[in-house]
Motif scaffolding. Structure first.
Motif: not given
Length: 218
Positions: A139-167
């Motif tokens: 499961h950590l590898s899933f998160l790592e891949m999401l972040l690798t593909n993110s241009t913002t450093g947040w899990l969903a690639g949002t400009e600001k942190p989202s519920a995904a990051d907070f949880v």
């Protein structure tokens, strides 16, 4: 208008994501931390939907339940949940992944709650080893891949942190805090983007301010 009231125990647990989201989103809320005795009384009185916390009192006798629903509501109030349905669904899917991520650990920790009261210590140790060695790294590898593909450093690639990051951030910190027997404290070391996510969240001024005023219980 009176602030909404978040009801939970005096621990991070399932409420910490909501507390951080409200802080970053500048949502006025009352952080109501109850004792186990008060929880039992509220449960007996039927004051809590599904008989559990966290719960959110939004006024006029309305009480919201289920941490992910509360988190999404607070994120919406704070302008941190997108109006675009696809972007919102992407965030929701990552929030749902948190449940898959931690389900095995939760069941092994609260076995009786899920009908596994007969679980022996030996079997629990086997489960924890499997979680530590195989399930959680997957499961950590899933998160790592999401972040690798993110241009913002947040899990969903949002400009600001989202519920995904907070949880995820508070739960990941708890995962390797030493509170879970059989889970290595260095489990995150092979996932640099995940560790960077945690550091990014914890460095937000609103989060720094929150913990200065509300240090976690020791």
């Amino acid at each position: 208008m009176a602030p909404i009231k978040l009801i939970y125990f005096d621990i991070p647990g399932k409420a910490e994501a909501i507390r951080l989201c409200a802080s970053v989103g500048k949502v006025d809320f009352e952080d109501v931390r109850i004792s186990r005795e008060t929880f039992a009384e509220m449960k007996e009185q039927g004051a809590l939907p599904y008989g559990q916390v966290p719960a959110l009192d939004v006024g006029d006798g309305r009480m919201l339940a289920q941490s992910s629903a509360i988190l999404r509501y607070v994120a919406t109030l704070g302008g941190l949940h997108p109006s675009d349905p696809i972007e919102a669904a992407r965030i929701d899917s990552i929030v749902a992944e948190e449940e898959d991520f931690f389900s095995g650990l939760t069941i092994s920790r609260y076995a009786g709650r899920f009908g596994y009261g007969h679980m022996t210590d030996e079997f629990r140790a086997e489960v924890r080893k499997n979680l530590n060695d195989e399930i959680l790294p997957k499961h950590l590898s899933f998160l790592e891949m999401l972040l690798t593909n993110s241009t913002t450093g947040w899990l969903a690639g949002t400009e600001k942190p989202s519920a995904a990051d907070f949880v995820f951030v508070p739960r990941l910190k708890w995962l390797v805090s030493g509170a879970n027997d059989g889970i290595d404290s260095d489990l995150l070391d092979g996932f640099p983007n995940v560790k960077a996510l945690i550091a990014k969240m914890m460095a937000l001024p609103e989060v720094v301010s929150w913990y200065e005023k509300n240090p976690p219980p020791q």
